[in-house]
Design an enzyme around this catalytic site. Structure first.
Site, PDB file in Angstrom:
ATOM      1  N   LYS A  17      68.766  86.325  -2.063  1.00  0.00           N
ATOM      2  CA  LYS A  17      68.720  87.448  -1.116  1.00  0.00           C
ATOM      3  C   LYS A  17      69.735  88.532  -1.498  1.00  0.00           C
ATOM      4  CE  LYS A  17      67.222  84.696   2.894  1.00  0.00           C
ATOM      5  NZ  LYS A  17      65.860  85.210   3.002  1.00  0.00           N
ATOM      6  N   LYS A  68      76.932  78.590 -12.914  1.00  0.00           N
ATOM      7  CA  LYS A  68      78.263  78.795 -12.311  1.00  0.00           C
ATOM      8  C   LYS A  68      79.399  78.139 -13.094  1.00  0.00           C
ATOM      9  CE  LYS A  68      77.343  79.661  -7.445  1.00  0.00           C
ATOM     10  NZ  LYS A  68      77.628  79.245  -6.072  1.00  0.00           N
ATOM     11  N   ASP A 105      82.908  82.874  -2.791  1.00  0.00           N
ATOM     12  CA  ASP A 105      82.355  81.983  -1.763  1.00  0.00           C
ATOM     13  C   ASP A 105      83.419  81.513  -0.764  1.00  0.00           C
ATOM     14  OD1 ASP A 105      79.662  81.962  -2.368  1.00  0.00           O
ATOM     15  OD2 ASP A 105      79.809  80.245  -3.720  1.00  0.00           O
ATOM     16  N   GLY A 130      79.212  71.913  -4.840  1.00  0.00           N
ATOM     17  CA  GLY A 130      79.842  73.191  -5.163  1.00  0.00           C
ATOM     18  C   GLY A 130      80.273  73.967  -3.933  1.00  0.00           C
ATOM     19  N   LEU A 213      76.369  76.008   6.564  1.00  0.00           N
ATOM     20  CA  LEU A 213      76.208  76.909   5.420  1.00  0.00           C
ATOM     21  C   LEU A 213      74.748  77.141   5.064  1.00  0.00           C
ATOM     22  CD1 LEU A 213      79.222  76.529   5.177  1.00  0.00           C
ATOM     23  CD2 LEU A 213      78.958  76.070   2.751  1.00  0.00           C
ATOM     24  N   GLY A 236      74.650  80.250   8.259  1.00  0.00           N
ATOM     25  CA  GLY A 236      74.873  80.470   6.834  1.00  0.00           C
ATOM     26  C   GLY A 236      74.822  81.921   6.390  1.00  0.00           C
TER      27      GLY A 236
HETATM   28  P1  NAP Z   1      75.233  70.831  -4.464  1.00  0.00           P
HETATM   29  O1  NAP Z   1      76.398  71.164  -5.322  1.00  0.00           O
HETATM   30  O2  NAP Z   1      73.969  70.342  -5.098  1.00  0.00           O
HETATM   31  O3  NAP Z   1      75.729  69.721  -3.391  1.00  0.00           O
HETATM   32  C1  NAP Z   1      74.827  69.177  -2.471  1.00  0.00           C
HETATM   33  C2  NAP Z   1      75.548  68.289  -1.454  1.00  0.00           C
HETATM   34  O4  NAP Z   1      74.578  67.797  -0.527  1.00  0.00           O
HETATM   35  C3  NAP Z   1      76.234  67.066  -2.062  1.00  0.00           C
HETATM   36  O5  NAP Z   1      77.342  66.721  -1.280  1.00  0.00           O
HETATM   37  C4  NAP Z   1      75.128  66.004  -1.940  1.00  0.00           C
HETATM   38  O6  NAP Z   1      75.644  64.680  -1.840  1.00  0.00           O
HETATM   39  C5  NAP Z   1      74.497  66.356  -0.615  1.00  0.00           C
HETATM   40  N1  NAP Z   1      73.099  65.945  -0.573  1.00  0.00           N
HETATM   41  C6  NAP Z   1      72.060  66.545  -1.193  1.00  0.00           C
HETATM   42  N2  NAP Z   1      70.902  65.861  -0.918  1.00  0.00           N
HETATM   43  C7  NAP Z   1      71.259  64.827  -0.116  1.00  0.00           C
HETATM   44  C8  NAP Z   1      70.516  63.776   0.493  1.00  0.00           C
HETATM   45  N3  NAP Z   1      69.200  63.658   0.340  1.00  0.00           N
HETATM   46  N4  NAP Z   1      71.185  62.888   1.259  1.00  0.00           N
HETATM   47  C9  NAP Z   1      72.520  62.990   1.415  1.00  0.00           C
HETATM   48  N5  NAP Z   1      73.284  63.973   0.861  1.00  0.00           N
HETATM   49  C10 NAP Z   1      72.653  64.872   0.096  1.00  0.00           C
HETATM   50  O7  NAP Z   1      74.788  72.076  -3.575  1.00  0.00           O
HETATM   51  P2  NAP Z   1      75.742  73.261  -3.053  1.00  0.00           P
HETATM   52  O8  NAP Z   1      75.706  74.373  -4.012  1.00  0.00           O
HETATM   53  O9  NAP Z   1      77.039  72.649  -2.681  1.00  0.00           O
HETATM   54  O10 NAP Z   1      74.929  73.756  -1.755  1.00  0.00           O
HETATM   55  C11 NAP Z   1      74.912  72.988  -0.558  1.00  0.00           C
HETATM   56  C12 NAP Z   1      74.263  73.808   0.560  1.00  0.00           C
HETATM   57  O11 NAP Z   1      75.072  74.939   0.873  1.00  0.00           O
HETATM   58  C13 NAP Z   1      72.886  74.372   0.221  1.00  0.00           C
HETATM   59  O12 NAP Z   1      72.074  74.266   1.353  1.00  0.00           O
HETATM   60  C14 NAP Z   1      73.160  75.830  -0.102  1.00  0.00           C
HETATM   61  O13 NAP Z   1      72.034  76.665   0.183  1.00  0.00           O
HETATM   62  C15 NAP Z   1      74.288  76.115   0.877  1.00  0.00           C
HETATM   63  N6  NAP Z   1      75.120  77.243   0.446  1.00  0.00           N
HETATM   64  C16 NAP Z   1      75.182  78.311   1.273  1.00  0.00           C
HETATM   65  C17 NAP Z   1      75.979  79.390   0.922  1.00  0.00           C
HETATM   66  C18 NAP Z   1      76.063  80.579   1.840  1.00  0.00           C
HETATM   67  O14 NAP Z   1      76.501  81.647   1.413  1.00  0.00           O
HETATM   68  N7  NAP Z   1      75.687  80.429   3.106  1.00  0.00           N
HETATM   69  C19 NAP Z   1      76.697  79.387  -0.287  1.00  0.00           C
HETATM   70  C20 NAP Z   1      76.610  78.270  -1.113  1.00  0.00           C
HETATM   71  C21 NAP Z   1      75.802  77.190  -0.728  1.00  0.00           C
HETATM   72  P3  NAP Z   1      76.200  63.884  -3.153  1.00  0.00           P
HETATM   73  O15 NAP Z   1      77.574  64.418  -3.385  1.00  0.00           O
HETATM   74  O16 NAP Z   1      76.173  62.489  -2.726  1.00  0.00           O
HETATM   75  O17 NAP Z   1      75.234  64.214  -4.258  1.00  0.00           O
END
Ligand code: NAP
Length: 270
Positions: A17, A68, A105, A130, A213, A236
């Site tokens: 976006k 990243k 972030d 992340g 988020l 978020g």
């Molecule tokens: P990421 O690095 O892939 O981390 C994902 C996290 O979610 C990990 O802790 C993972 O657990 C957990 N997870 C994923 N699938 C799961 C499942 N089926 N059951 C249990 N735990 C699960 O992703 P990220 O970049 O941190 O993003 C996470 C979220 O934040 C996303 O929804 C993203 O859209 C959002 N976000 C929003 C913003 C914003 O500006 N609002 C910015 C960044 C991210 P494990 O550690 O066990 O793998």
């Protein structure tokens, strides 16, 4: 006359976006400039950076998955990002072509909380990926109290507490919540296509804030449950807009217009 521009790079990228947000601000300020998607496979990242570095109209880029980490090795000055958040989401070109990298972030996450005094406050964070790293970095800077991380992979989460010098503990996703003043969902749970995040919010005090988020959907099950309990919520889009605002100023040299957030939110949720 040449037009300054910035981009968001990733694979995939059409879902981002960021062009909508930056485009809205450019128009609102009447600035000449452009912000667009650039679809980039990992093998093409180094060539992209080298080519754009030579283009004086290119002001920089936002960086999303899967670049990243790799982009940290391609900028001239990554600051302390490698040893702290460990991921870069913004690259800025200086007039002489030098590239500075940063991560907006953490500050974007914190912007809706900036008026609060969270020093010593107990916090619960779901996730250890992340986004959680940026959240924990910001929380450590705010000197919050004990942090409880709920995560599927506990070892990863324990490492994060140590990395950010936070006191607290790590528990399973189905553990009872602590009486936290702030609950943050930094996991993918609750996102479109992912399982829901089912938490019993009853241990949270009545003045707790619940911050999700996830922005697709915007009104997650977690936020609905928090509102049903009468708790304050942050969605978020606040973080998304907050991190973009910092990048916008770095790219185009002007702060986003004030008082236009509701209009922008309507555009983003249309
Ligand atoms: P990421 O690095 O892939 O981390 C994902 C996290 O979610 C990990 O802790 C993972 O657990 C957990 N997870 C994923 N699938 C799961 C499942 N089926 N059951 C249990 N735990 C699960 O992703 P990220 O970049 O941190 O993003 C996470 C979220 O934040 C996303 O929804 C993203 O859209 C959002 N976000 C929003 C913003 C914003 O500006 N609002 C910015 C960044 C991210 P494990 O550690 O066990 O793998």
């Amino acid at each position: 006359m040449s037009t300054p521009y910035a981009e968001v790079i990733g694979d995939p990228i059409v879902q981002s976006k960021s062009p909508l947000i930056h485009g809205f601000w450019l128009r609102a300020l009447g600035l000449s400039g452009d912000y667009r998607h650039a679809h980039l496979k990992p093998d093409d990242l180094a060539a992209y950076i080298a080519q754009r570095r030579a283009d004086p109209d290119w002001r920089g880029c936002n960086v999303t998955m899967p670049h990243k980490g790799a982009v940290m090795e391609l900028v001239d000055d990554p600051g302390d990002i490698r040893s702290t958040i460990g991921a870069m989401n913004t690259v800025v070109r200086q007039r002489d072509g030098a590239l500075i990298g940063t991560n907006t972030d953490a500050a974007g996450f914190y912007s809706p909380l900036a008026e609060l005094d969270l020093e010593g406050a107990p916090v619960a964070v779901v996730g250890a990926g992340g986004a959680a790293r940026a959240v924990l970095f910001a929380l450590a800077r705010a000197n919050v109290g004990p942090v409880t991380i709920l995560n599927r992979s506990p070892l990863k989460a324990m490492g994060l507490l140590a990395t950010f010098g936070l006191k607290g503990d790590v528990v399973a996703l189905d553990a009872q919540l602590p009486p936290a003043s702030l609950l943050v969902n930094a996991s993918s749970l609750g996102m479109k296509g992912q399982p829901p995040l089912d938490l019993d919010l009853s241990p949270l005090p009545g003045d707790a804030i619940v911050y999700d988020l996830v922005y697709s959907p915007l009104q997650t099950g977690l936020l609905k449950a928090a509102e049903a309990r009468g708790l304050d919520t942050v969605d978020g889009l606040d973080m998304l807009i907050g991190q973009a605002a910092l990048a916008f100023e770095l790219f185009f040299g002007a702060a986003p217009p004030e008082g236009r957030d509701e209009e922008l939110r309507a555009l983003l949720t249309a």
